[in-house]
Design a protein around this motif. Structure first.
Motif, PDB file in Angstrom:
ATOM      1  N   ILE A 168     -14.995  18.031  38.787  1.00 36.59           N
ATOM      2  CA  ILE A 168     -15.792  19.129  39.345  1.00 36.59           C
ATOM      3  C   ILE A 168     -15.858  20.294  38.360  1.00 36.59           C
ATOM      4  CG2 ILE A 168     -15.730  20.933  41.125  1.00 36.59           C
ATOM      5  CD1 ILE A 168     -14.800  18.690  43.083  1.00 36.59           C
ATOM      6  N   ALA A 169     -14.734  20.594  37.699  1.00 40.35           N
ATOM      7  CA  ALA A 169     -14.715  21.688  36.724  1.00 40.35           C
ATOM      8  C   ALA A 169     -15.649  21.395  35.548  1.00 40.35           C
ATOM      9  CB  ALA A 169     -13.284  21.911  36.229  1.00 40.35           C
ATOM     10  N   TRP A 170     -15.701  20.143  35.098  1.00 36.36           N
ATOM     11  CA  TRP A 170     -16.594  19.759  33.994  1.00 36.36           C
ATOM     12  C   TRP A 170     -18.048  19.877  34.434  1.00 36.36           C
ATOM     13  CZ3 TRP A 170     -20.435  16.423  32.574  1.00 36.36           C
ATOM     14  CH2 TRP A 170     -20.577  16.104  31.219  1.00 36.36           C
ATOM     15  N   ASP A 171     -18.356  19.341  35.605  1.00 34.85           N
ATOM     16  CA  ASP A 171     -19.726  19.412  36.127  1.00 34.85           C
ATOM     17  C   ASP A 171     -20.193  20.853  36.288  1.00 34.85           C
ATOM     18  OD1 ASP A 171     -19.943  16.663  36.255  1.00 34.85           O
ATOM     19  OD2 ASP A 171     -19.601  16.520  38.413  1.00 34.85           O
ATOM     20  N   TYR A 172     -19.279  21.722  36.696  1.00 34.00           N
ATOM     21  CA  TYR A 172     -19.604  23.134  36.940  1.00 34.00           C
ATOM     22  C   TYR A 172     -20.274  23.762  35.714  1.00 34.00           C
ATOM     23  CZ  TYR A 172     -18.792  28.066  38.206  1.00 34.00           C
ATOM     24  OH  TYR A 172     -18.933  29.402  38.490  1.00 34.00           O
ATOM     25  N   GLN A 173     -19.738  23.465  34.527  1.00 35.41           N
ATOM     26  CA  GLN A 173     -20.226  24.101  33.307  1.00 35.41           C
ATOM     27  C   GLN A 173     -21.366  23.346  32.639  1.00 35.41           C
ATOM     28  OE1 GLN A 173     -19.394  26.976  32.150  1.00 35.41           O
ATOM     29  NE2 GLN A 173     -17.607  27.453  33.404  1.00 35.41           N
ATOM     30  N   ALA A 174     -21.420  22.033  32.811  1.00 36.52           N
ATOM     31  CA  ALA A 174     -22.362  21.217  32.045  1.00 36.52           C
ATOM     32  C   ALA A 174     -23.818  21.573  32.337  1.00 36.52           C
ATOM     33  CB  ALA A 174     -22.120  19.738  32.342  1.00 36.52           C
ATOM     34  N   PHE A 175     -24.580  21.799  31.262  1.00 33.34           N
ATOM     35  CA  PHE A 175     -26.021  22.080  31.330  1.00 33.34           C
ATOM     36  C   PHE A 175     -26.345  23.291  32.206  1.00 33.34           C
ATOM     37  CE2 PHE A 175     -25.505  17.594  30.318  1.00 33.34           C
ATOM     38  CZ  PHE A 175     -26.130  17.580  29.079  1.00 33.34           C
ATOM     39  N   GLY A 176     -25.431  24.255  32.160  1.00 33.41           N
ATOM     40  CA  GLY A 176     -25.680  25.525  32.835  1.00 33.41           C
ATOM     41  C   GLY A 176     -24.759  25.789  34.001  1.00 33.41           C
ATOM     42  N   ALA A 177     -23.930  26.822  33.877  1.00 31.48           N
ATOM     43  CA  ALA A 177     -23.117  27.275  35.002  1.00 31.48           C
ATOM     44  C   ALA A 177     -24.026  27.996  36.003  1.00 31.48           C
ATOM     45  CB  ALA A 177     -22.004  28.199  34.511  1.00 31.48           C
ATOM     46  N   PRO A 178     -23.553  28.255  37.230  1.00 30.98           N
ATOM     47  CA  PRO A 178     -24.432  28.843  38.256  1.00 30.98           C
ATOM     48  C   PRO A 178     -25.131  30.129  37.832  1.00 30.98           C
ATOM     49  CG  PRO A 178     -22.423  28.049  39.267  1.00 30.98           C
ATOM     50  CD  PRO A 178     -22.233  27.890  37.790  1.00 30.98           C
ATOM     51  N   GLU A 179     -24.431  30.991  37.102  1.00 30.61           N
ATOM     52  CA  GLU A 179     -25.054  32.260  36.704  1.00 30.61           C
ATOM     53  C   GLU A 179     -26.284  32.024  35.827  1.00 30.61           C
ATOM     54  OE1 GLU A 179     -20.740  32.692  37.535  1.00 30.61           O
ATOM     55  OE2 GLU A 179     -21.918  31.409  36.197  1.00 30.61           O
ATOM     56  N   ARG A 180     -26.148  31.147  34.843  1.00 32.77           N
ATOM     57  CA  ARG A 180     -27.280  30.875  33.968  1.00 32.77           C
ATOM     58  C   ARG A 180     -28.400  30.160  34.716  1.00 32.77           C
ATOM     59  NH1 ARG A 180     -28.591  31.008  28.754  1.00 32.77           N
ATOM     60  NH2 ARG A 180     -30.242  29.592  28.083  1.00 32.77           N
ATOM     61  N   LEU A 181     -28.030  29.263  35.613  1.00 32.10           N
ATOM     62  CA  LEU A 181     -29.046  28.536  36.369  1.00 32.10           C
ATOM     63  C   LEU A 181     -29.852  29.480  37.252  1.00 32.10           C
ATOM     64  CD1 LEU A 181     -27.061  25.325  37.348  1.00 32.10           C
ATOM     65  CD2 LEU A 181     -28.835  25.560  35.602  1.00 32.10           C
ATOM     66  N   ARG A 182     -29.198  30.474  37.825  1.00 30.14           N
ATOM     67  CA  ARG A 182     -29.939  31.429  38.671  1.00 30.14           C
ATOM     68  C   ARG A 182     -30.834  32.330  37.821  1.00 30.14           C
ATOM     69  NH1 ARG A 182     -24.928  31.216  42.002  1.00 30.14           N
ATOM     70  NH2 ARG A 182     -25.522  29.877  43.742  1.00 30.14           N
ATOM     71  N   GLU A 183     -30.416  32.614  36.611  1.00 30.53           N
ATOM     72  CA  GLU A 183     -31.310  33.340  35.699  1.00 30.53           C
ATOM     73  C   GLU A 183     -32.551  32.482  35.397  1.00 30.53           C
ATOM     74  OE1 GLU A 183     -29.157  34.317  32.206  1.00 30.53           O
ATOM     75  OE2 GLU A 183     -27.877  35.813  33.169  1.00 30.53           O
ATOM     76  N   HIS A 184     -32.305  31.196  35.204  1.00 31.98           N
ATOM     77  CA  HIS A 184     -33.414  30.276  34.945  1.00 31.98           C
ATOM     78  C   HIS A 184     -34.337  30.186  36.162  1.00 31.98           C
ATOM     79  CE1 HIS A 184     -35.647  26.928  33.335  1.00 31.98           C
ATOM     80  NE2 HIS A 184     -35.248  26.102  34.293  1.00 31.98           N
ATOM     81  N   ALA A 185     -33.752  30.139  37.356  1.00 29.52           N
ATOM     82  CA  ALA A 185     -34.560  30.093  38.583  1.00 29.52           C
ATOM     83  C   ALA A 185     -35.412  31.341  38.716  1.00 29.52           C
ATOM     84  CB  ALA A 185     -33.649  29.929  39.800  1.00 29.52           C
ATOM     85  N   ALA A 186     -34.835  32.488  38.366  1.00 34.04           N
ATOM     86  CA  ALA A 186     -35.599  33.738  38.417  1.00 34.04           C
ATOM     87  C   ALA A 186     -36.768  33.708  37.426  1.00 34.04           C
ATOM     88  CB  ALA A 186     -34.691  34.919  38.111  1.00 34.04           C
TER      89      ALA A 186
END
Length: 361
Positions: A337-355
């Motif tokens: 789970i810890a590896w998946d969390y960071q791979a190809f974007g952690a939540p903060e970066r993903l939400r920036e991408h969504a914005a």
């Protein structure tokens, strides 16, 4: 509207559940972790025998011709069993890239071998998808690659590598090419293969149809796949915590009878269960090329990353001191789970991408 799995999809998951229990029991996962860097050939062959390698390869090339929703269902089972084998890169991203952007010759050469499990392709897409770390990034100059990729996945025992450059190009590189140095990286998750690739004038075979849209689709597919993996891993941790709470006694009664433990288990379920439909919809949207597909994939990965991390912590707390010991093996799911969390974007970066996708950044 009835949005649920088909009978065939439910049968796919049920069949995998039984098969993976034999192919990759926790004893096999533990042995793989102890061997450090040795590719699990028997596990890979088991997946190949089940047809998993050809999930996203068209039937005309010897594959099953299924979609990303089916791949997400498989990823959920792999996460549930912490299977130590390539998937997100070698079985999802690589065939999608070759099918979408490869030449006719590349498709006819590579896809049948991918489907048969005889060709494994490592994938280096992290920099353009999750942001380049210091001194990272790959450039293509006169048909040769320069630079380095820091978070390449599924590279263990892979004979070919799929590499993205800084101009949205995609390249196939021979693992033995002159000027290429592949360095395995130690990460928290011993069930995954991660590597650093360094390029010094390395010749490559470009995928001629690669565009920014191709790379975006590969990123979406990887994020949905990892979200499904998180779903499977976190649900397994919930089940383990509930089962333990039923048998572990304190003060003469099972700890599951205490209100605080009940609430903790209920909170885990409440956190994760809504995400199941989110993963299904994101994968379905990618299959149907819906306009909100990228947004759905981004939100699915962001939500599951945080939800699964909460479950990992809470499930460990339910187990008490034994939860952090190697004897139980709970840490394999925790670390995945810890590896998946960071791979190809952690939540903060993903939400920036969504914005940014919605014109809000």
């Amino acid at each position: 509207m009835d949005f649920s799995l088909s009978a065939q999809q439910r049968e796919l998951q049920d069949s995998l559940e039984k098969s993976l229990a034999a192919i990759s029991p926790i004893s096999r996962v533990r042995r793989h972790a102890d061997e450090r860097g040795v590719f699990a050939d028997d596990v890979w062959q088991g997946l190949a025998d089940l047809g998993v390698c050809g999930l996203l390869v068209g039937e005309e090339f010897g594959g099953l011709g299924l979609g990303l929703l089916d791949a997400a269902l498989v990823a959920e089972m792999l996460g549930r069993h912490v299977v130590p084998a390539p998937f997100a890169g070698a079985i999802v991203a690589a065939p999608l890239a070759v099918a979408a952007a490869g030449s006719d010759a590349q498709r006819h050469d590579l896809l049948p071998r991918i489907a048969a499990g005889t060709l494994r392709i490592g994938v280096a897409l992290s920099e353009p998808l999750a942001g380049a770390r210091a001194n990272a990034g790959v450039r293509c100059r006169d048909g040769r690659l320069e630079g380095r990729a820091l978070f390449a996945i599924d590279c263990a025992d892979a004979g070919t590598l799929l590499v993205a450059d800084d101009s949205n190009g995609l390249h196939l590189v021979d693992r033995a090419a002159a000027g290429l140095v592949v360095t395995p990286l130690d990460t928290v998750d011993t069930t995954r293969s991660t590597a650093r690739l360094e390029f010094d004038g390395v010749p490559s075979a470009p995928l001629p149809g690669a565009t920014a849209a191709t790379l975006q689709r590969l990123g979406d597919a990887l994020r949905v796949t990892l979200a499904a993996d998180l779903l499977g891993a976190s649900w397994k941790m919930i089940e383990q915590a509930v089962d333990y709470a039923k048998v572990r006694e304190q003060f003469g009664r099972p700890i599951g009878s205490f209100q605080s433990v009940k609430h903790l288990c209920a909170d885990m379920v409440a956190e994760i269960e809504p995400a199941r439909a989110l993963v299904w919809y994101a994968a379905h949207a990618l299959d149907e090329i819906r306009p909100d597909a990228s947004l759905a994939a981004t939100h699915a990965k962001a939500y599951l990353s945080e939800g699964a991390r909460f479950v990992a912590r809470a499930a460990t707390e339910v187990h008490g001191g034994i939860g952090i010991t190697d004897a139980l093996g709970l840490h394999y799911w925790f670390k995945r789970i810890a590896w998946d969390y960071q791979a190809f974007g952690a939540p903060e970066r993903l939400r920036e991408h969504a914005a940014a996708l919605q014109g809000l950044a």
